[in-house]
Write a protein that holds these residues in place. Structure first.
Motif, PDB file in Angstrom:
ATOM      1  N   GLY B 106      78.495  75.879 -36.089  1.00 24.51           N
ATOM      2  CA  GLY B 106      78.513  76.300 -34.702  1.00 24.51           C
ATOM      3  C   GLY B 106      79.844  75.932 -34.069  1.00 24.51           C
ATOM      4  O   GLY B 106      80.713  75.342 -34.716  1.00 24.51           O
ATOM      5  N   ASN B 107      80.001  76.270 -32.787  1.00 27.28           N
ATOM      6  CA  ASN B 107      81.265  76.016 -32.105  1.00 27.28           C
ATOM      7  C   ASN B 107      81.393  74.603 -31.556  1.00 27.28           C
ATOM      8  O   ASN B 107      82.424  74.257 -30.984  1.00 27.28           O
ATOM      9  CB  ASN B 107      81.483  77.030 -30.983  1.00 27.28           C
ATOM     10  N   GLY B 108      80.360  73.819 -31.707  1.00 25.97           N
ATOM     11  CA  GLY B 108      80.478  72.408 -31.368  1.00 25.97           C
ATOM     12  C   GLY B 108      80.170  72.073 -29.925  1.00 25.97           C
ATOM     13  O   GLY B 108      80.213  72.929 -29.036  1.00 25.97           O
ATOM     14  N   THR B 109      79.847  70.800 -29.709  1.00 23.87           N
ATOM     15  CA  THR B 109      79.654  70.232 -28.372  1.00 23.87           C
ATOM     16  C   THR B 109      80.582  69.038 -28.238  1.00 23.87           C
ATOM     17  O   THR B 109      80.516  68.117 -29.046  1.00 23.87           O
ATOM     18  CB  THR B 109      78.207  69.757 -28.163  1.00 23.87           C
ATOM     19  N   ARG B 110      81.425  69.090 -27.213  1.00 28.85           N
ATOM     20  CA  ARG B 110      82.304  67.947 -26.970  1.00 28.85           C
ATOM     21  C   ARG B 110      81.610  67.016 -25.983  1.00 28.85           C
ATOM     22  O   ARG B 110      81.403  67.367 -24.825  1.00 28.85           O
ATOM     23  CB  ARG B 110      83.653  68.382 -26.420  1.00 28.85           C
ATOM     24  N   LEU B 111      81.251  65.852 -26.478  1.00 34.69           N
ATOM     25  CA  LEU B 111      80.524  64.869 -25.678  1.00 34.69           C
ATOM     26  C   LEU B 111      81.468  63.758 -25.251  1.00 34.69           C
ATOM     27  O   LEU B 111      82.131  63.143 -26.091  1.00 34.69           O
ATOM     28  CB  LEU B 111      79.360  64.277 -26.474  1.00 34.69           C
TER      29      LEU B 111
END
Lengths: 114, 114
Positions: B106-111
């Motif tokens: 997936g395109n990712g989640t920046r946390l």
């Protein structure tokens, strides 16, 4: 234990020149080898893989990789670099026993100057 | 064709707050599912993988957990976030449990934990 090494943190190439991104691996038995590319703030994209057969594997965007069993290497290559090839490249290795044990290298940042 | 959706794209959470990141896959059945964390734009750390509903394997002990309530849904959770949980979280799937199926990210989640 499986491992993969990308010895270069960064590779700089002029546009139009050939490029090589290096990868060496260690795995028991026959390896399955992969290259992925990552653009900023995006997930990794699969480029190509080696399972068996021809040592030269062709993939997306004109990239290819050469499997060398004696040197335990799987270097990524492209005959003529484009500025748009600038990205982070990951080599990965796995064995047959479990897909969960896909091991990634630390990544090589490829920078193509115009 | 198969697609993977991951959300949210970015998230800023205070220390001690809960976390829930969701990932869904379309166009395939019985995928292997994975959560990775990428720190500082470099190497990937495998956090969890799942070969089926309710089957979760943890690779690294931490204050995160994962669940797979449906075949194509994978959730990453935390009851109380730590500063060290900041990073880029990537969900991925592969077709089968053998080693030669590539991962699709997936395109990712920046946390960012503040």
């Amino acid at each position: 234990a499986q491992s993969v090494a990308q010895p270069e943190d960064q590779v700089n190439v002029a546009e139009g020149n050939p490029l090589t991104v290096k990868c060496t691996y260690s795995v028991s038995g026959n390896p399955y080898l992969f290259w992925y590319v990552q653009y900023p703030n995006r997930g990794l994209q699969f480029l190509l893989k080696y399972i068996t057969g021809d040592n030269l594997v062709k993939g997306s965007y004109g990239f290819e990789a050469e499997f060398n069993k004696s040197q335990t290497s799987f270097h990524l290559k492209k005959p003529s670099a484009l500025v748009s090839d600038s990205a982070l490249y990951f080599c990965a290795v796995s064995g047959y026993s479990s897909a969960s044990k896909i091991i990634f290298g630390s990544g090589t940042r490829l920078s193509i100057r115009p | 064709s198969q697609t993977i959706h991951q959300w949210p794209a970015t998230l800023v959470q205070p220390v001690g707050s809960p976390l829930s990141l969701e990932c869904t896959v379309e166009g395939t059945s019985n995928p292997n599912l994975y959560w990775y964390r990428q720190a500082a734009g470099r190497g990937l750390q495998l956090l969890f993988y799942s070969v089926g509903i309710g089957q979760i394997s943890s690779e690294v002990p931490q204050n995160l957990s994962a669940s797979r309530p449906q075949d194509r849904q994978f959730i990453l959770s935390s009851k109380k976030l730590l500063l060290s949980d900041s990073g880029f979280y990537l969900c991925a799937w592969s077709a089968t449990g053998n080693g030669y199926s590539p991962l699709h990210f997936g395109n990712g989640t920046r946390l960012t934990v503040t």
